[in-house]
Scaffold this motif. Structure first.
Motif, short mmCIF file in Angstrom:
data_model
loop_
_atom_site.label_atom_id
_atom_site.label_comp_id
_atom_site.label_asym_id
_atom_site.label_seq_id
_atom_site.Cartn_x
_atom_site.Cartn_y
_atom_site.Cartn_z
N LYS A 125 0.85 -1.19 0.00
CA LYS A 125 0.00 0.00 0.00
C LYS A 125 0.89 1.24 0.00
N PRO A 126 0.38 2.36 -0.52
CA PRO A 126 1.16 3.60 -0.52
C PRO A 126 1.47 4.06 0.90
N PHE A 127 2.63 4.68 1.05
CA PHE A 127 3.06 5.17 2.36
C PHE A 127 2.17 6.32 2.82
N LYS A 128 1.96 7.30 1.93
CA LYS A 128 1.08 8.43 2.25
C LYS A 128 -0.32 8.07 1.76
N ARG A 129 -1.21 7.87 2.68
CA ARG A 129 -2.53 7.38 2.33
C ARG A 129 -3.40 8.41 1.63
N TRP A 130 -3.32 9.67 2.02
CA TRP A 130 -4.21 10.69 1.51
C TRP A 130 -3.48 11.73 0.66
N ASP A 131 -2.53 11.30 -0.13
CA ASP A 131 -1.79 12.19 -1.01
C ASP A 131 -2.66 12.49 -2.25
N LYS A 132 -3.10 13.74 -2.35
CA LYS A 132 -4.05 14.10 -3.40
C LYS A 132 -3.50 13.84 -4.80
N GLU A 133 -2.25 14.18 -5.01
CA GLU A 133 -1.62 14.00 -6.32
C GLU A 133 -1.65 12.52 -6.74
N ARG A 134 -1.29 11.64 -5.82
CA ARG A 134 -1.26 10.21 -6.09
C ARG A 134 -2.67 9.68 -6.35
#
Length: 155
Positions: free
Chosen positions: A6-15
């Protein structure tokens, strides 16, 4: 065992926006499918970095032949593997290739045809949209239904 992270930053808008575009473009159901493709790309990039540091000719040839067999990218040297992205992996999924070959009108219809068992490779029914198609198998993909039955626009 899980084949993704899973992505490290959960709420990264760009991603999240980038993943949303990929889901629409490739007709994916879950972000897990993107994360799996990213993990595959990350694995090959890591192997390439290790081989650049060590310089093992035999392993380099093995890795390059595997990547070229699947057709992720046209890699001539191990340095070319550093440019591998998740999109290169997503392009080689059965769902994407069925749509691009014109066996389905939309990317989502391609997924439906695969899941319902109407697509075969070398005469063998494949029911996984995430199946990674090798280059030599690409020409042997066939529709097991009558094209008029599904309202196929392209022929």
């Amino acid at each position: 065992r899980k084949k993704y992270e899973k992505p490290f930053k959960r709420w990264d808008k760009e991603r999240i926006e980038k993943e949303k575009e990929l889901m629409k473009k490739y007709g994916l159901r879950r972000k897990k499918e993107i994360w799996r493709a990213e993990s595959i790309a990350r694995k090959y990039r890591r192997i390439a970095r290790e081989l650049i540091a060590k310089r093992n000719e035999k392993l380099e040839k093995e890795v390059l032949s595997r990547v070229n067999r699947y057709g992720f990218i046209d890699a001539k040297t191990i340095e070319d593997l550093l440019n591998l992205t998740a999109e290169n992996i997503l392009e080689r999924r059965l769902q994407t290739i069925v749509y691009k070959k014109g066996l389905a009108n939309t990317i989502k219809q391609a997924r439906q045809l695969i899941v319902h068992g109407h697509i075969a490779i070398n005469g063998r029914k494949i029911t996984w949209p995430s199946y990674l198609v090798k280059k030599e198998e690409e020409n042997s993909i066939q529709l097991l239904l009558d094209p008029q039955k599904i309202g196929l626009k392209r022929t």
